[in-house]
Scaffold this motif. Structure first.
Motif, PDB file in Angstrom:
ATOM      1  N   VAL A 185       0.838  -1.205   0.000  1.00 35.31           N
ATOM      2  CA  VAL A 185       0.000   0.000   0.000  1.00 35.31           C
ATOM      3  C   VAL A 185       0.867   1.247   0.000  1.00 35.31           C
ATOM      4  O   VAL A 185       0.647   2.182  -0.776  1.00 35.31           O
ATOM      5  N   ASP A 186       1.862   1.300   0.878  1.00 36.58           N
ATOM      6  CA  ASP A 186       2.748   2.465   0.944  1.00 36.58           C
ATOM      7  C   ASP A 186       3.471   2.691  -0.379  1.00 36.58           C
ATOM      8  O   ASP A 186       3.620   3.825  -0.840  1.00 36.58           O
ATOM      9  N   SER A 187       3.924   1.620  -0.997  1.00 36.53           N
ATOM     10  CA  SER A 187       4.633   1.735  -2.278  1.00 36.53           C
ATOM     11  C   SER A 187       3.706   2.262  -3.373  1.00 36.53           C
ATOM     12  O   SER A 187       4.070   3.173  -4.124  1.00 36.53           O
ATOM     13  N   ALA A 188       2.495   1.710  -3.448  1.00 36.79           N
ATOM     14  CA  ALA A 188       1.533   2.161  -4.459  1.00 36.79           C
ATOM     15  C   ALA A 188       1.141   3.611  -4.225  1.00 36.79           C
ATOM     16  O   ALA A 188       0.970   4.382  -5.180  1.00 36.79           O
ATOM     17  N   LEU A 189       1.010   3.997  -2.954  1.00 36.16           N
ATOM     18  CA  LEU A 189       0.623   5.365  -2.633  1.00 36.16           C
ATOM     19  C   LEU A 189       1.711   6.349  -3.048  1.00 36.16           C
ATOM     20  O   LEU A 189       1.418   7.419  -3.601  1.00 36.16           O
ATOM     21  N   ARG A 190       2.974   6.004  -2.791  1.00 37.23           N
ATOM     22  CA  ARG A 190       4.068   6.887  -3.201  1.00 37.23           C
ATOM     23  C   ARG A 190       4.087   7.077  -4.713  1.00 37.23           C
ATOM     24  O   ARG A 190       4.242   8.199  -5.206  1.00 37.23           O
ATOM     25  N   ARG A 191       3.916   5.996  -5.456  1.00 36.21           N
ATOM     26  CA  ARG A 191       3.921   6.096  -6.922  1.00 36.21           C
ATOM     27  C   ARG A 191       2.727   6.904  -7.417  1.00 36.21           C
ATOM     28  O   ARG A 191       2.858   7.712  -8.332  1.00 36.21           O
ATOM     29  N   ALA A 192       1.572   6.674  -6.814  1.00 36.35           N
ATOM     30  CA  ALA A 192       0.371   7.396  -7.237  1.00 36.35           C
ATOM     31  C   ALA A 192       0.514   8.890  -6.980  1.00 36.35           C
ATOM     32  O   ALA A 192       0.173   9.721  -7.832  1.00 36.35           O
ATOM     33  N   ARG A 193       1.013   9.254  -5.797  1.00 33.46           N
ATOM     34  CA  ARG A 193       1.197  10.672  -5.479  1.00 33.46           C
ATOM     35  C   ARG A 193       2.206  11.324  -6.414  1.00 33.46           C
ATOM     36  O   ARG A 193       2.030  12.477  -6.837  1.00 33.46           O
ATOM     37  N   ALA A 194       3.264  10.597  -6.760  1.00 31.29           N
ATOM     38  CA  ALA A 194       4.271  11.141  -7.668  1.00 31.29           C
ATOM     39  C   ALA A 194       3.691  11.378  -9.045  1.00 31.29           C
ATOM     40  O   ALA A 194       3.929  12.428  -9.667  1.00 31.29           O
ATOM     41  N   HIS A 195       2.908  10.429  -9.541  1.00 34.73           N
ATOM     42  CA  HIS A 195       2.279  10.609 -10.855  1.00 34.73           C
ATOM     43  C   HIS A 195       1.292  11.773 -10.836  1.00 34.73           C
ATOM     44  O   HIS A 195       1.217  12.553 -11.776  1.00 34.73           O
ATOM     45  N   LEU A 196       0.542  11.875  -9.744  1.00 36.55           N
ATOM     46  CA  LEU A 196      -0.462  12.927  -9.645  1.00 36.55           C
ATOM     47  C   LEU A 196       0.202  14.304  -9.560  1.00 36.55           C
ATOM     48  O   LEU A 196      -0.325  15.296 -10.068  1.00 36.55           O
ATOM     49  N   ALA A 197       1.353  14.370  -8.907  1.00 40.48           N
ATOM     50  CA  ALA A 197       2.057  15.645  -8.779  1.00 40.48           C
ATOM     51  C   ALA A 197       2.509  16.176 -10.125  1.00 40.48           C
ATOM     52  O   ALA A 197       2.691  17.388 -10.303  1.00 40.48           O
ATOM     53  N   ASP A 198       2.675  15.288 -11.110  1.00 45.73           N
ATOM     54  CA  ASP A 198       3.070  15.721 -12.451  1.00 45.73           C
ATOM     55  C   ASP A 198       1.932  16.420 -13.184  1.00 45.73           C
ATOM     56  O   ASP A 198       2.164  17.130 -14.160  1.00 45.73           O
ATOM     57  N   ALA A 199       0.705  16.199 -12.722  1.00 45.10           N
ATOM     58  CA  ALA A 199      -0.451  16.867 -13.342  1.00 45.10           C
ATOM     59  C   ALA A 199      -0.602  18.237 -12.696  1.00 45.10           C
ATOM     60  O   ALA A 199      -1.463  18.478 -11.862  1.00 45.10           O
ATOM     61  N   ALA A 200       0.257  19.172 -13.098  1.00 40.19           N
ATOM     62  CA  ALA A 200       0.378  20.482 -12.439  1.00 40.19           C
ATOM     63  C   ALA A 200      -0.929  21.242 -12.272  1.00 40.19           C
ATOM     64  O   ALA A 200      -1.138  21.872 -11.244  1.00 40.19           O
ATOM     65  N   PRO A 201      -1.859  21.217 -13.252  1.00 41.87           N
ATOM     66  CA  PRO A 201      -3.076  22.017 -13.085  1.00 41.87           C
ATOM     67  C   PRO A 201      -3.967  21.563 -11.951  1.00 41.87           C
ATOM     68  O   PRO A 201      -4.804  22.318 -11.490  1.00 41.87           O
TER      69      PRO A 201
END
Length: 327
Positions: A185-201
């Motif tokens: 869960v922690d690993s998936a959450l880190r990856r998800a947050r990183a991908h989401l952070a790339d969506a700047a708007p």
């Protein structure tokens, strides 16, 4: 939020099926938030409604064996999340036009034909819930930019992110819901947050304007659109406003392109009937097209507001969406 079920009368080696009233009493309060949850993961209101129905059918069938090992709410989320993940095994992500290509900055460009074969992202009416905490989470967790960004994530990352960051389940609870480990869960959450952070708007689009300012801006927009007043629209739109119109892949960026397109190809006095509503926690309008004296369903527009102006117009030109906003 952690409503526990104490269990119906049972004898050893025997289960007693609950009555409809008993089942409804402990499960129905969670239906609105489950619908919002499935919508976040699937990006489709229609699919979410189908999966919530499936969730309740599965819950009914398994209710006699449910003995309060967790809360009813958490048990229902486990069933709903599993149903959504199974559905996503055979479904493509639901994009908006802005997720498929670059915008046009000249309103005179040729507009691509509709792409009905694409499963487009859909809007959703604001979800009602009795619990104020659930209402707040639902509003923040269904903003259109957030739902569009979620579609970029693999299915399990979507589930982990929504369960942890929107619904605030603990890591151990998410691991239980997904039948996995806390490390996973922690690993998936880190990856998800990183991908989401790339969506700047997304961060900008999640800001909450004051309700009164929201309402006043929407009223001015409805009035200007109905009167085909392009000059007033210029005043209401940001200089970097964007317009997209699924199922049309072409989209526009910049006030001159957006207003130019609307003025040249869309606006005509009293051609449109716009009814204010709310969608995805944002101001929106249900759109009808006036034809031969009749108002024909046309679609739903969702407005993204930043500050005191409109930053994005997402016009879902699909008549099939209208009934969900006029129930």
């Amino acid at each position: 939020m952690s409503t526990a079920y104490s269990g119906l009368p049972r004898t050893r080696g025997e289960t007693t099926m609950p009555s409809d009233a008993e089942f409804s009493a402990v499960t129905e309060p969670f239906r609105p938030e489950l619908l919002a949850h499935c919508y976040r993961i699937l990006g489709s209101l229609q699919d979410a409604e189908d999966l919530v129905q499936e969730t309740y059918l599965r819950a009914w069938r398994g209710f006699a064996g449910f003995e309060g090992r967790s809360s009813v709410r958490r048990w229902l989320y486990k069933i709903a999340t599993a149903a959504c993940l199974t559905a996503l095994d055979t479904r493509a992500r639901r994009p908006l036009p802005s997720g498929l290509g670059a915008p046009a900055d000249d309103y005179r460009v040729a507009v691509a034909p509709r792409e009905p074969a694409v499963a487009w992202l859909q809007p959703a009416p604001d979800f009602a819930a009795a619990d104020p905490a659930v209402v707040t989470a639902a509003r923040a967790g269904v903003r259109l930019a957030f739902i569009a960004a979620l579609q970029l994530l693999p299915a399990r990352q979507r589930a982990v992110l929504t369960l942890r960051d929107v619904l605030a389940f603990r890591t151990a609870e998410v691991a239980e819901l997904l039948d996995t480990t806390t490390a996973a869960v922690d690993s998936a959450l880190r990856r998800a947050r990183a991908h989401l952070a790339d969506a700047a708007p997304v961060a900008d689009d999640l800001t909450e304007p004051a309700a009164d300012a929201d309402r006043e801006l929407l009223e001015h927009y409805v009035d200007a659109f109905t009167r085909a007043d392009a000059g007033e629209l210029v005043r209401l739109l940001r200089a970097d406003v964007e317009l997209e119109m699924p199922p049309i892949p072409t989209w526009f960026s910049g006030r001159s392109a957006v207003v130019g397109f609307l003025a040249a190809r869309v606006l005509a006095r009293d051609r449109w009937l716009l009814t204010p509503t709310r969608a995805n926690g944002q101001p929106a309008v249900v759109v009808h097209h006036r034809t031969d004296g009749e108002a024909v369903p046309y679609g739903v527009q969702v407005l993204t507001v930043r500050g005191d102006r409109i930053a994005r117009l997402t016009s879902f030109n699909d008549p099939a969406l209208v009934p969900a906003f006029t129930r």
